[in-house]
Each structure stands twice: as structure tokens, then as C-alpha cells.
Motif scaffolding. Structure first.
Motif, PDB file in Angstrom:
ATOM      1  N   LEU A  53       0.869  -1.172  -0.065  1.00 17.88           N
ATOM      2  CA  LEU A  53      -0.132  -0.097  -0.008  1.00 17.88           C
ATOM      3  C   LEU A  53       0.857   1.183   0.113  1.00 17.88           C
ATOM      4  CD1 LEU A  53      -3.008  -1.114   2.634  1.00 17.88           C
ATOM      5  CD2 LEU A  53      -3.017  -0.571  -0.003  1.00 17.88           C
ATOM      6  N   THR A  54       1.978   1.339   0.727  1.00 19.69           N
ATOM      7  CA  THR A  54       2.687   2.345   0.819  1.00 19.69           C
ATOM      8  C   THR A  54       3.420   2.754  -0.529  1.00 19.69           C
ATOM      9  OG1 THR A  54       3.356   2.084   3.032  1.00 19.69           O
ATOM     10  CG2 THR A  54       4.780   3.324   1.925  1.00 19.69           C
ATOM     11  N   ASN A  55       3.880   1.691  -1.346  1.00 24.46           N
ATOM     12  CA  ASN A  55       4.549   2.021  -2.571  1.00 24.46           C
ATOM     13  C   ASN A  55       3.364   2.393  -3.672  1.00 24.46           C
ATOM     14  OD1 ASN A  55       7.012   0.762  -1.708  1.00 24.46           O
ATOM     15  ND2 ASN A  55       6.547  -1.288  -2.666  1.00 24.46           N
ATOM     16  N   LEU A  56       2.349   1.980  -3.506  1.00 25.13           N
ATOM     17  CA  LEU A  56       1.159   2.403  -4.316  1.00 25.13           C
ATOM     18  C   LEU A  56       0.750   3.780  -4.065  1.00 25.13           C
ATOM     19  CD1 LEU A  56      -1.163  -0.821  -4.383  1.00 25.13           C
ATOM     20  CD2 LEU A  56       0.153   0.027  -6.174  1.00 25.13           C
ATOM     21  N   ALA A  57       0.802   4.360  -2.657  1.00 25.06           N
ATOM     22  CA  ALA A  57       0.387   5.740  -2.279  1.00 25.06           C
ATOM     23  C   ALA A  57       1.523   6.594  -2.596  1.00 25.06           C
ATOM     24  CB  ALA A  57      -0.016   5.561  -0.851  1.00 25.06           C
ATOM     25  N   LEU A  61       2.541   5.318   5.304  1.00 16.82           N
ATOM     26  CA  LEU A  61       1.095   5.279   5.595  1.00 16.82           C
ATOM     27  C   LEU A  61       0.973   4.798   7.163  1.00 16.82           C
ATOM     28  CD1 LEU A  61      -0.547   3.273   2.640  1.00 16.82           C
ATOM     29  CD2 LEU A  61      -0.541   5.702   2.994  1.00 16.82           C
ATOM     30  N   VAL A  62       2.268   4.245   7.530  1.00 10.94           N
ATOM     31  CA  VAL A  62       2.356   3.783   8.982  1.00 10.94           C
ATOM     32  C   VAL A  62       3.775   4.317   9.596  1.00 10.94           C
ATOM     33  CG1 VAL A  62       2.440   2.013  10.477  1.00 10.94           C
ATOM     34  CG2 VAL A  62       0.716   1.936   8.800  1.00 10.94           C
ATOM     35  N   ASP A  63       3.617   4.696  10.772  1.00  8.92           N
ATOM     36  CA  ASP A  63       4.884   5.021  11.480  1.00  8.92           C
ATOM     37  C   ASP A  63       5.016   4.148  12.485  1.00  8.92           C
ATOM     38  OD1 ASP A  63       5.718   7.330  10.076  1.00  8.92           O
ATOM     39  OD2 ASP A  63       4.643   8.805  11.609  1.00  8.92           O
ATOM     40  N   ALA A  79      -1.491  10.397   5.767  1.00  8.37           N
ATOM     41  CA  ALA A  79      -1.838   9.805   4.307  1.00  8.37           C
ATOM     42  C   ALA A  79      -2.486   8.513   4.564  1.00  8.37           C
ATOM     43  CB  ALA A  79      -0.350   9.479   3.727  1.00  8.37           C
ATOM     44  N   GLY A  80      -2.038   7.801   5.668  1.00  9.13           N
ATOM     45  CA  GLY A  80      -2.829   6.559   5.886  1.00  9.13           C
ATOM     46  C   GLY A  80      -4.336   6.875   6.128  1.00  9.13           C
ATOM     47  N   GLU A  81      -4.722   7.916   7.023  1.00  6.46           N
ATOM     48  CA  GLU A  81      -5.889   8.370   7.084  1.00  6.46           C
ATOM     49  C   GLU A  81      -6.908   8.375   6.167  1.00  6.46           C
ATOM     50  OE1 GLU A  81      -5.643  11.465  10.111  1.00  6.46           O
ATOM     51  OE2 GLU A  81      -5.094   9.909  11.949  1.00  6.46           O
ATOM     52  N   ARG A  82      -6.093   9.373   5.279  1.00  6.97           N
ATOM     53  CA  ARG A  82      -6.765   9.893   3.720  1.00  6.97           C
ATOM     54  C   ARG A  82      -7.049   8.648   3.066  1.00  6.97           C
ATOM     55  NH1 ARG A  82      -2.499  13.690   3.813  1.00  6.97           N
ATOM     56  NH2 ARG A  82      -1.727  12.686   2.070  1.00  6.97           N
TER      57      ARG A  82
END
Length: 253
Positions: A53-57, A61-63, A79-82
Motif C-alpha cells: 500500500l505504501t508503494n502504491l500511495a 502510511l504507518v509510523d 496519508a494513511g488516514e486519507r
């Protein structure tokens, strides 16, 4: 005949949204391990989902933190919340579209996934084989619609994220360039590859290889390439060879 209503599975459902579910669980529990446990996947599979998901975004997205007085944990970034908000809106929109299509006079055709892979074969999971729980790879045995079998070699984490189980409908995807077509329709067993017998339907001649569209025994079509020179003609019996590692699996509604 009465029209059968479409369900949300047609445009995405819980299995297809597994990565989003894992991200939601991280937001809920503040822990990757707890998110994995709640989602029913391994810790490694949960991280794979987040990385994908991070690569796609294109942004974190997560700390996450490890150790420390609080014992470590994880939190969703803005960004994860969005992304989670977007997922909720997409789900709402999807349900609205299906409600309209299921109303009287509605009609729709659900298409295949848009990829550069020309081969989409309908199939169901027959079984999953591996060398044990520590084996990082899983060989997925597939029954093609109409007859015939195929296999795909994927990571254990991918199998978990797809929630693979016997009977699950899938699409087996393969690039045409990964399909090697040879004359003859009686394939012998080859380790790590599957031979599918068929009949040449169309041929497009090339300088080094000929593109061959063949019809499999069950009626599905496959596109591959045959090395030149060859004596293939329309109607010739052929075998299409596919390495297990070249077969990509996609969830099918």
C-alpha cells in the motif's frame, strides 16, 4: 428469466480489500502484531500488505517504533488516514453503483482487470502445497473452467493476503511472452511448469517467433509464441508451456 442481482463481490469484496483491512486494524490497535492477529494473517504478511500500500500511495502510511518504555507500536500517518477515508468512500460509491444496476432495467458487464497481461484464465483453487510452515513459497494448484489444470508458485504471504482456499474462484494471469507454444498435444510432465494441450486458432507470423492464439480443451483461449521455424498451421495440435513462477493470481468476483 429474472435478473440475478449483482453483489459487492463483483467490484471488490473483503478478500480483495485485505490490505485495507490490515491498515484499518493498525489504526484500531496501534500495533502491527495485533493488526495481523485481528486480520487473521501472519506478522510478515501484514507488513507485506503495508509495504504494498505504501508503494502504491507513494508516501508512508504507518509510523512504527520498536522497543522503548512503551513497548513499541504503530500509528497511522495522515496519508494513511486519507487512504482509509478514500476506501470508505469507494465502498459507499461501489454499493451505490450496484444498487442502481440491480434496479429494474439496470444492466452491466464486469470486465477483467486492466493489465498488460493478455492471458486471463478463469479457474478455481484445487489445493495449496508447500514444504511446511517455514517454506516461504506455496504452489497453488488450479482447476481451469471447462477442464485442465494449472499451477502458480507464489509467496506464503501472498497466499495469506488473497485468503486462498480450495474452491475459491480466481483469474490466472500470464504474459503472452511467458507462454511457449510447441507442436503436439500430449504434454509430458515437466517439473516447475505446466503443459496445456490445445488447438491453434490463429497465427501471426514473425521473423523469429510466431504469435499463436490457441483454444484449450475447455474452450478458453490462450496467447503465446512459437519459435521459428515450425510447421504450425490453423488447426494444429499444440501444447502451451507455462512456468509456475510466470502465473499471477487475481481474485475474481
Amino acid at each position: 428469466m429474472a435478473k440475478r442481482p449483482l453483489s459487492t463481490r463483483s467490484l471488490g469484496y473483503a478478500q480483495a480489500d485485505k490490505r485495507i483491512d490490515i491498515l484499518k486494524q493498525v489504526a484500531l490497535h496501534g500495533s502491527i502484531s495485533e493488526a495481523a492477529r485481528s486480520a487473521g494473517v501472519s506478522y510478515k504478511a501484514a507488513w507485506q500488505a503495508i509495504h504494498t500500500l505504501t508503494n502504491l500511495a507513494g508516501e508512508p502510511l504507518v509510523d512504527s517504533s520498536v522497543g522503548g518504555a512503551g513497548g513499541g507500536g504503530a500509528r497511522i500517518t495522515p496519508a494513511g488516514e486519507r487512504l482509509l477515508q478514500a476506501a470508505d468512500l469507494m465502498d459507499e460509491a461501489r454499493r451505490g453503483v450496484l444498487a442502481k444496476l440491480n434496479a429494474p432495467q439496470g444492466a452491466a458487464a464486469v470486465g477483467a482487470p486492466r493489465t498488460s497481461m493478455r492471458n486471463h484464465l478463469r479457474c478455481r483453487v484445487l489445493g495449496l502445497d508447500s514444504g511446511g510452515t517455514r517454506d516461504p513459497m506455496v504452489r497453488v494448484r488450479l482447476a481451469l473452467d471447462g477442464g485442465g489444470e494449472l499451477a502458480s508458485l507464489i509467496t506464503r504471504e501472498s497466499a495469506e493476503l488473497l485468503t486462498l482456499a480450495p474452491g475459491l474462484p480466481l483469474l490466472a494471469l500470464a504474459k503472452a511472452t511467458a507462454v511457449r507454444v510447441v507442436p503436439g498435444g500430449d504434454p509430458a510432465a515437466v517439473e516447475g511448469a505446466t503443459g496445456l494441450a490445445g488447438q491453434a486458432l490463429r497465427l501471426s507470423r514473425g521473423s523469429r517467433r510466431d504469435e499463436v492464439t490457441l483454444t484449450l480443451a475447455g474452450g478458453q483461449q490462450l496467447v503465446g509464441f512459437a519459435d521459428r521455424p515450425n510447421r504450425l498451421r490453423t488447426g494444429s495440435r499444440v501444447t502451451a508451456w507455462l512456468d509456475d513462477t510466470a502465473v499471477v493470481l487475481a481474485l475474481s468476483g
